[in-house]
Design an enzyme around this catalytic site. Structure first.
Site, PDB file in Angstrom:
ATOM      1  N   TRP A   1     -67.360  21.368  53.341  1.00  0.00           N
ATOM      2  CA  TRP A   1     -65.916  21.341  53.610  1.00  0.00           C
ATOM      3  C   TRP A   1     -65.502  22.711  54.126  1.00  0.00           C
ATOM      4  O   TRP A   1     -65.592  23.706  53.402  1.00  0.00           O
ATOM      5  CB  TRP A   1     -65.174  20.992  52.334  1.00  0.00           C
ATOM      6  CG  TRP A   1     -63.670  21.093  52.370  1.00  0.00           C
ATOM      7  CD1 TRP A   1     -62.897  22.101  51.856  1.00  0.00           C
ATOM      8  CD2 TRP A   1     -62.734  20.135  52.890  1.00  0.00           C
ATOM      9  NE1 TRP A   1     -61.556  21.839  52.028  1.00  0.00           N
ATOM     10  CE2 TRP A   1     -61.428  20.628  52.660  1.00  0.00           C
ATOM     11  CE3 TRP A   1     -62.886  18.904  53.529  1.00  0.00           C
ATOM     12  CZ2 TRP A   1     -60.288  19.943  53.049  1.00  0.00           C
ATOM     13  CZ3 TRP A   1     -61.736  18.213  53.921  1.00  0.00           C
ATOM     14  CH2 TRP A   1     -60.460  18.736  53.680  1.00  0.00           C
TER      15      TRP A   1
ATOM     16  N   PHE B   1     -57.717  26.826  53.157  1.00  0.00           N
ATOM     17  CA  PHE B   1     -57.337  27.787  52.116  1.00  0.00           C
ATOM     18  C   PHE B   1     -58.375  28.899  52.033  1.00  0.00           C
ATOM     19  O   PHE B   1     -58.039  30.092  52.033  1.00  0.00           O
ATOM     20  CB  PHE B   1     -57.213  27.063  50.773  1.00  0.00           C
ATOM     21  CG  PHE B   1     -57.117  27.985  49.583  1.00  0.00           C
ATOM     22  CD1 PHE B   1     -56.042  28.843  49.420  1.00  0.00           C
ATOM     23  CD2 PHE B   1     -58.118  27.987  48.614  1.00  0.00           C
ATOM     24  CE1 PHE B   1     -55.962  29.688  48.322  1.00  0.00           C
ATOM     25  CE2 PHE B   1     -58.047  28.830  47.513  1.00  0.00           C
ATOM     26  CZ  PHE B   1     -56.967  29.675  47.364  1.00  0.00           C
TER      27      PHE B   1
ATOM     28  N   ASP C   1     -61.241  21.009  57.604  1.00  0.00           N
ATOM     29  CA  ASP C   1     -59.864  20.884  57.140  1.00  0.00           C
ATOM     30  C   ASP C   1     -58.963  21.456  58.231  1.00  0.00           C
ATOM     31  O   ASP C   1     -58.959  22.664  58.477  1.00  0.00           O
ATOM     32  CB  ASP C   1     -59.724  21.670  55.833  1.00  0.00           C
ATOM     33  CG  ASP C   1     -58.312  21.729  55.296  1.00  0.00           C
ATOM     34  OD1 ASP C   1     -57.454  20.976  55.788  1.00  0.00           O
ATOM     35  OD2 ASP C   1     -58.066  22.544  54.384  1.00  0.00           O
TER      36      ASP C   1
ATOM     37  N   HIS D   1     -54.260  13.259  47.451  1.00  0.00           N
ATOM     38  CA  HIS D   1     -54.226  14.576  46.802  1.00  0.00           C
ATOM     39  C   HIS D   1     -53.243  14.568  45.643  1.00  0.00           C
ATOM     40  O   HIS D   1     -52.203  13.906  45.687  1.00  0.00           O
ATOM     41  CB  HIS D   1     -53.815  15.628  47.832  1.00  0.00           C
ATOM     42  CG  HIS D   1     -54.290  17.005  47.520  1.00  0.00           C
ATOM     43  ND1 HIS D   1     -55.307  17.274  46.637  1.00  0.00           N
ATOM     44  CD2 HIS D   1     -53.876  18.228  47.977  1.00  0.00           C
ATOM     45  CE1 HIS D   1     -55.516  18.573  46.579  1.00  0.00           C
ATOM     46  NE2 HIS D   1     -54.658  19.182  47.372  1.00  0.00           N
TER      47      HIS D   1
ATOM     48  N   ASP E   1     -52.397  30.717  52.886  1.00  0.00           N
ATOM     49  CA  ASP E   1     -52.701  29.384  53.424  1.00  0.00           C
ATOM     50  C   ASP E   1     -51.363  28.738  53.779  1.00  0.00           C
ATOM     51  O   ASP E   1     -50.835  27.920  53.035  1.00  0.00           O
ATOM     52  CB  ASP E   1     -53.457  28.575  52.370  1.00  0.00           C
ATOM     53  CG  ASP E   1     -53.796  27.169  52.838  1.00  0.00           C
ATOM     54  OD1 ASP E   1     -53.827  26.944  54.058  1.00  0.00           O
ATOM     55  OD2 ASP E   1     -54.028  26.296  51.976  1.00  0.00           O
TER      56      ASP E   1
ATOM     57  N   ARG F   1     -55.070  12.692  55.187  1.00  0.00           N
ATOM     58  CA  ARG F   1     -54.748  13.219  53.857  1.00  0.00           C
ATOM     59  C   ARG F   1     -53.302  12.890  53.501  1.00  0.00           C
ATOM     60  O   ARG F   1     -52.365  13.295  54.197  1.00  0.00           O
ATOM     61  CB  ARG F   1     -54.991  14.723  53.848  1.00  0.00           C
ATOM     62  CG  ARG F   1     -54.569  15.443  52.589  1.00  0.00           C
ATOM     63  CD  ARG F   1     -55.163  16.833  52.586  1.00  0.00           C
ATOM     64  NE  ARG F   1     -54.366  17.770  51.805  1.00  0.00           N
ATOM     65  CZ  ARG F   1     -54.720  19.023  51.568  1.00  0.00           C
ATOM     66  NH1 ARG F   1     -55.850  19.502  52.075  1.00  0.00           N
ATOM     67  NH2 ARG F   1     -53.940  19.823  50.859  1.00  0.00           N
TER      68      ARG F   1
END
Length: 298
Positions: free
Chosen positions: A40, A44, A81, A186, A54, A155
């Protein structure tokens, strides 16, 4: 098989994929060497390596460069991401083409407004983009990819924003219908209860992805029992690197001899192994032998 094809097949065949977070090529290689299914490339963590928040401050180019270096270093798939997609549908089209051409296997985009803030920030801003606008981004991503195995992860931030379970389920359903290959749900709760409520209520067929940063006591077996197909350990490598370096530096500034703290460091040999330094020496030796055969070296 391409790395994208490997990731898609693993997502279909394995009970659950374990994905390790990384912030540069070295940390990505360590993730690979430790046996994870994928890496990943977290925004962040990459932001933190620049000592920046971030909060959509770094550009796509900076995030892409980090993910691209991971892809060129690793044999396992890289999942990038990509925050909110770096703009509107046109930006997402460009992004997908860039990331796919670099050998990255998957991108993840979230349904918050730009500029976004980290979802776990206390009292952070987590406004949601309209469902229509985010669906347009998914459509653009799907349209622009060349490889059907390139995975688009949508997401869902509705639970983070406080919009509620029904909104989360409605958005996930709309995103799957638009062409998302997987849904990342999330949560910032300290228990996995609302995640399990989501998965138990989910009627779609897209695999579910979770990031158990705050509910870190959850067991893999529990995730599997709720039909979660991918777990991302997004930031642990960054956090341990920060802690280890901080403690070492605090000790190193005080000692008379570096040997006093050598047990807190990897050896030079460890780093040589990571760099495959001896492989270079072997290749140089082989090259020298070939040059001898051709008469360039006596």
């Amino acid at each position: 098989m391409s790395k994208s094809e490997v990731l898609r097949k693993d997502l279909e065949s394995k009970s659950i994929l374990k994905v390790g977070g990384a912030f540069d090529a070295m940390s990505a290689k360590l993730v690979e060497n430790s046996g994870f299914d994928a890496v990943w490339a977290g925004s962040f963590a990459i932001s933190a390596t620049h000592a920046l928040p971030d909060a959509s401050i770094l550009t796509m180019t900076e995030f892409f460069d980090a993910a691209s270096s991971m892809s060129s270093t690793c044999e396992i798939p890289i999942i990038a991401d990509c925050d909110t997609g770096y703009g509107g549908p046109s930006n997402v089209r460009h992004m997908v083409q860039k990331y796919e051409s670099a050998g990255i296997s998957s991108i993840c985009i979230e349904d918050k407004t730009f500029p976004k803030q980290n979802s776990l920030l206390e009292n952070g801003k987590n406004d949601l983009l309209s469902q229509k606008e985010f669906v347009a981004k998914i459509l653009a991503a799907k349209e622009s990819r060349n490889d059907k195995n390139f995975i688009i992860i949508a997401r869902v931030e509705a639970l983070i924003s406080g919009a509620g379970m029904n909104e989360a389920l409605n958005r996930a359903t709309a995103y799957e219908k638009a062409g998302a290959d997987a849904i990342l749900i999330h949560s910032k709760q300290k228990t996995p209860d609302e995640i399990f409520e989501f998965t138990d209520s989910w009627k779609g067929s897209a695999p579910i992805v979770v990031v158990p940063t705050t509910y870190d006591s959850v067991k893999i077996s529990e995730l599997e029992s709720h039909k979660i197909k991918m777990v991302i350990y997004a930031n642990q490598t960054l956090r341990v690197a920060h802690m280890a370096m901080t403690r070492l530096l605090e000790d190193m500034i005080k000692v008379d001899h570096i040997s006093d703290i050598k047990d807190k460091m990897s050896t030079m040999q460890d780093i040589f192994d990571l760099q495959e330094m001896y492989d270079i020496k072997n290749k140089e030796k082989k090259l020298e032998e070939e040059l001898k055969k051709l008469g360039y070296i006596n």
